[in-house]
Design an enzyme around this catalytic site. Sequence first.
Site, short mmCIF file in Angstrom:
data_model
loop_
_atom_site.label_atom_id
_atom_site.label_comp_id
_atom_site.label_asym_id
_atom_site.label_seq_id
_atom_site.Cartn_x
_atom_site.Cartn_y
_atom_site.Cartn_z
N LYS A 171 -25.69 21.20 -11.10
CA LYS A 171 -26.84 21.97 -10.61
C LYS A 171 -28.12 21.13 -10.74
O LYS A 171 -28.28 20.38 -11.70
CB LYS A 171 -26.98 23.27 -11.39
CG LYS A 171 -25.84 24.26 -11.11
CD LYS A 171 -26.08 25.58 -11.81
CE LYS A 171 -24.99 26.58 -11.46
NZ LYS A 171 -25.19 27.89 -12.14
N HIS A 267 -25.27 22.02 -18.98
CA HIS A 267 -26.26 23.08 -19.13
C HIS A 267 -27.63 22.46 -19.38
O HIS A 267 -27.78 21.58 -20.22
CB HIS A 267 -25.91 23.99 -20.30
CG HIS A 267 -24.77 24.91 -20.02
ND1 HIS A 267 -24.07 25.55 -21.02
CD2 HIS A 267 -24.20 25.31 -18.85
CE1 HIS A 267 -23.12 26.30 -20.47
NE2 HIS A 267 -23.18 26.16 -19.17
N TYR A 276 -21.02 30.48 -26.54
CA TYR A 276 -19.69 30.11 -27.02
C TYR A 276 -19.58 30.20 -28.54
O TYR A 276 -18.47 30.30 -29.06
CB TYR A 276 -19.32 28.71 -26.51
CG TYR A 276 -19.18 28.71 -25.01
CD1 TYR A 276 -18.11 29.36 -24.40
CD2 TYR A 276 -20.14 28.13 -24.21
CE1 TYR A 276 -18.00 29.41 -23.02
CE2 TYR A 276 -20.04 28.17 -22.82
CZ TYR A 276 -18.96 28.82 -22.25
OH TYR A 276 -18.87 28.87 -20.88
#
Length: 295
Positions: A171, A267, A276
């Site tokens: 991304k 991320h 997580y």
Amino acid sequence: MNTDKDSIDAFLDQLWLSDGLSQNTLAAYRRDLAKLSGRLQALDCSLQRADADQLQQALLAGVDSEKPATRARLVSALRRYYQHLLQSGQRQDDPSARLATPKQGLRLPKSLSEQAVEALLLAPEVDTPLGLRDRAMLEVLYASGLRVSELVGLTLTQLNLLDGVVKTVGKGNKERLVPLGEIAQEWLLRYMREARPLLLAGLPCDAVFVTQRKAGMTRQMAWYLISQYARRQGLPAVSPHVLRHAFATHLVNHGADLRVVQLLLGHADISTTQIYTHVARERLKQLHARHHPRG
């Protein structure tokens, strides 16, 4: 009266240029803003000219049918949109500034146990070119935590089997190097040598994972194949993203540093990865309840 469509188009163009967001993300922004624009039209107003009270009314129109996560996403889209209008001089105020973000309960991502992942990996019949391709694909997904769009977008130039890494673009057009691990490397190398040439029948193709049509695999096909293999093994609904969650969850369960997991997943913010730790904590609670005599 309403010129919201042109305004939304301009906003999305600016967002693409500045942030390099994927087409899927841009499409989500478009849907959310178009939805709110439609609600504002019913109030005889436009998205460009709405005030804070009108925005609140538009958001409240979906309060009975939309989840908190959906409403939070709508608020986020509004804030980015009005920041764009402010910065481009189209507005002197930000009517979204005081909008409250709906509170969301902690949603733990769906994952798979290590035993379930092992069963899924064993599902393809590797004595066929397609089965060998699918086994390599599953092994790479689980070993790397790639998004499905990153997996099907892999090209030959992004592979470095000598060093056991792939270079992927995530991304925001951010590149990262992801290690594969020995087992995934072995299956990928076997697929590249034995199955891929047969599937391509001598035709050129840059994509790593190819189909019988002698072209790269699509996201939809990868999703379909994984869900079919899961069904064959009697597993619950599994998507490529569930394998990505399993990759991260199992790393954390085995003591991986959260910053390392963040880098591997691509991320931008550590807060996205922190979910997580909650997954691992819930797993410990379940194990305690199941096995401790006072559980």
